[in-house]
Design an enzyme around this catalytic site. Structure first.
Site, PDB file in Angstrom:
ATOM      1  CG  HIS A 125      -1.858  -1.175   1.242  1.00  0.00           C
ATOM      2  ND1 HIS A 125      -3.109  -1.119   0.680  1.00  0.00           N
ATOM      3  CD2 HIS A 125      -1.709  -2.445   1.710  1.00  0.00           C
ATOM      4  CE1 HIS A 125      -3.704  -2.301   0.813  1.00  0.00           C
ATOM      5  NE2 HIS A 125      -2.880  -3.125   1.434  1.00  0.00           N
ATOM      6  CG  LEU A 126       3.290   2.037  -2.975  1.00  0.00           C
ATOM      7  CD1 LEU A 126       3.899   2.219  -4.361  1.00  0.00           C
ATOM      8  CD2 LEU A 126       4.394   1.817  -1.941  1.00  0.00           C
ATOM      9  CG  ASN A 140      -6.623  -0.071  -0.080  1.00  0.00           C
ATOM     10  OD1 ASN A 140      -5.507   0.048  -0.575  1.00  0.00           O
ATOM     11  ND2 ASN A 140      -6.809  -0.445   1.176  1.00  0.00           N
ATOM     12  CG  ASP A 173      -5.848  -5.649   0.025  1.00  0.00           C
ATOM     13  OD1 ASP A 173      -6.307  -6.511   0.793  1.00  0.00           O
ATOM     14  OD2 ASP A 173      -4.850  -4.981   0.300  1.00  0.00           O
ATOM     15  CG  HIS A 210      -9.041  -8.342   2.209  1.00  0.00           C
ATOM     16  ND1 HIS A 210      -8.168  -7.578   2.967  1.00  0.00           N
ATOM     17  CD2 HIS A 210     -10.079  -8.631   3.032  1.00  0.00           C
ATOM     18  CE1 HIS A 210      -8.659  -7.434   4.193  1.00  0.00           C
ATOM     19  NE2 HIS A 210      -9.823  -8.047   4.254  1.00  0.00           N
ATOM     20  CG  HIS A 219      -3.839 -10.543   3.362  1.00  0.00           C
ATOM     21  ND1 HIS A 219      -5.100 -11.081   3.393  1.00  0.00           N
ATOM     22  CD2 HIS A 219      -3.986  -9.240   3.045  1.00  0.00           C
ATOM     23  CE1 HIS A 219      -5.976 -10.129   3.100  1.00  0.00           C
ATOM     24  NE2 HIS A 219      -5.330  -9.013   2.886  1.00  0.00           N
ATOM     25  CG  ASN A 238      -8.510  -7.404   8.283  1.00  0.00           C
ATOM     26  OD1 ASN A 238      -8.630  -8.579   8.607  1.00  0.00           O
ATOM     27  ND2 ASN A 238      -9.442  -6.740   7.617  1.00  0.00           N
ATOM     28  CG  ASP A 241      -1.354  -6.359   3.654  1.00  0.00           C
ATOM     29  OD1 ASP A 241      -1.559  -5.335   2.978  1.00  0.00           O
ATOM     30  OD2 ASP A 241      -2.213  -6.886   4.378  1.00  0.00           O
ATOM     31  CG  HIS A 246      -2.193   2.849   9.309  1.00  0.00           C
ATOM     32  ND1 HIS A 246      -3.197   3.335   8.511  1.00  0.00           N
ATOM     33  CD2 HIS A 246      -2.309   1.497   9.284  1.00  0.00           C
ATOM     34  CE1 HIS A 246      -3.905   2.324   8.020  1.00  0.00           C
ATOM     35  NE2 HIS A 246      -3.392   1.188   8.464  1.00  0.00           N
TER      36      HIS A 246
HETATM   37 ZN   LIG Z   1      -6.121  -7.089   2.738  1.00  0.00          ZN
HETATM   38 ZN   LIG Z   2      -3.412  -5.110   1.796  1.00  0.00          ZN
END
Ligand SMILES: [Zn+2]
Ligand SMILES: [Zn+2]
Length: 450
Positions: A78-79, A110, A168, A195, A248, A294, A321, A325
């Site tokens: 996740h960038l 996302n 995801d 996911h 995942h 998660n 993954d 944050h």
């Molecule tokens: Zn996920």
């Molecule tokens: Zn993810």
């Protein structure tokens, strides 16, 4: 890596000689000290240690006692761009990837806005061309706004450059919607990545449902929340002869469902994360929100099943993954904290320290599974062989470091391995032929001589 569906800043190919490192590439059967000459971004020559002269127009790195691996590929990061650049962006995320030995990553859609139409994907690709330090591939969402209802224009997105599709962060709750997505996939190609969780079972759970959650009095997420959806979607993929990738995996029941699907000849693949392969819900007792992700960390039986599945190939690859944050978001009571841990900078050292050193998993398997994630999306696999594009990482397996003590390359700090002493330091990463990372200590120690 070089592929028309990977995007990064255009850089001149490096010329350097890596002298005497122990070269390990399970795919080319290399497992011995070698000189490796990289010329203009390609692996030009391999030879016995000390046999290759330093290039006139490049540098030589003395690497005896160090290890040279094909660089890693992360099919799940996740960038956070567009929209949440205070957590991460293309520059910081790919710098973290390079620092972890990765030569390519695949970014999840996302974001804010969601990557659910062609103009958003196009502008993201343009940003990657001006900011990404290692090549980045992109997935687009399966449904508009990740809302689970209307499919995106998958064919169009695939034409623009999406490697595949995922919602995801969320499952595709409706079997009907997923079935339709699988029908479109037949026409347009691209992998559908899933996911898996059933919101009716996950509800407001914040950790694995088991003995620890019972003792802590916290709402749990049962393993069946994931595994029932894996089984359902494997059946749907089989019915449509579709191609799905399970993201995942966290529990033994999901491993069993994937194994059954593979035995039945259904076109499925699966990934597992370094944190699920090395940690259990036991660490949640600390109520440290860095341990909240998660799917959640599960039992040791689950963890061992994931390791065994990675060994046998039921799980095809490692995926971090990587989920940044901000501090202010994570520094709240465990129940309220957002889910996710960063992972690019610690992926290899965590697996090496927690699985290879204790003898749970062979180093060669770890290297194989950390480099295979791109191939699942049709990308080339990094290989150490003459003529191949240079995608390598030089690692000092003896060097130890305390995670977080020197900060992170990532813009965020929410790392579940914080405070642990890990072995295996990445010294140099060459991605798509260019030097994308060089450890500070190496540059300062003058270990690089011309
Ligand atoms: Zn996920
Ligand atoms: Zn993810």
């Amino acid at each position: 890596m070089h592929d028309s569906r990977l995007f990064s800043v255009d850089q001149a190919g490096a010329t350097l000689l890596i002298r005497g490192a122990h070269v390990l590439d399970p795919r080319t059967d290399l497992d011995e000290p070698q000189d490796v000459l990289i010329q203009n971004g390609r692996i030009a020559e391999l030879g016995a240690p000390g046999s290759l002269p330093a290039p006139d127009d490049g540098e030589a790195v003395e690497a005896a006692g160090k290890h040279l691996f094909p660089a890693f590929v992360d099919p799940h990061v996740h960038l956070r761009t567009p929209g949440q650049e205070y957590k991460e962006d293309l520059d910081t995320g790919t710098a973290a990837a390079a620092a972890g030995g990765f030569c390519a990553v695949i970014a999840m859609p996302n974001t804010d806005p969601v990557v659910d139409d062609a103009p958003i994907l196009r502008s993201l690709i343009e940003s990657a061309r001006s900011q990404a330090r290692v090549p980045v591939g992109f997935l687009a969402s399966i449904t508009r706004g990740l809302e689970g209802n209307d499919l995106t224009e998958m064919a169009n997105l695939h034409d623009v450059g999406a490697l595949g599709f995922t919602d995801d962060g969320k499952p595709v709750v409706s079997a009907g919607v997923l079935l339709k997505a699988l029908q479109y996939q037949r026409l347009c190609g691209g992998v559908i990545a899933l996911h898996e969780e059933d919101p009716a079972l996950s509800r407001d759970g914040v950790m694995h449902e088991g003995a620890v959650s019972a003792r802590l009095g916290m709402a749990g997420i049962p393993s069946v929340s994931e595994s029932t959806m894996v089984a359902r979607d494997a059946a749907l993929a089989g019915y449509e002869n579709g191609r799905v990738h399970f993201q995942h995996l966290s529990c033994v029941e999901s491993v069993e469902a994937v194994a059954l699907a593979k035995e039945a000849g259904i076109r499925v693949s699966a990934e597992a994360s370094p944190h699920h392969l090395t940690l259990t819900d036991d660490v949640v007792r600390t109520l440290d929100s860095r341990m909240k992700m998660n799917p959640p960390l599960r039992s040791d039986a689950d963890r061992r099943a994931l390791v065994e599945a990675l060994r046998t190939g039921v799980i095809d690859c490692v995926a971090t993954d990587h989920a940044p944050h901000a501090l202010h978001e994570k520094e709240v009571p465990f129940e309220q904290a957002p889910m996710g841990t960063i992972g690019l900078e610690t992926a290899f050292p965590a697996l090496f320290t927690e699985l290879v050193l204790p003898g749970e998993l062979e180093l060669g398997i770890v290297i194989e599974r950390m480099t295979s994630g791109g191939a699942l999306y049709g990308l080339p696999t990094p290989r150490i062989a003459t003529g191949e594009p240079a995608n390598v990482c030089l690692v000092d397996l003896d060097a130890k470091f305390e995670v977080g003590a020197e900060g992170y390359v990532s813009r965020s700090q929410n790392c579940c391995f914080y405070g642990r002493t890990l072995h295996g330091r990445v010294l140099i990463t060459v991605a798509a032929g260019a030097v994308a990372f060089r450890a500070r200590l190496l540059a300062e120690a003058g270990a690089v001589a011309s």
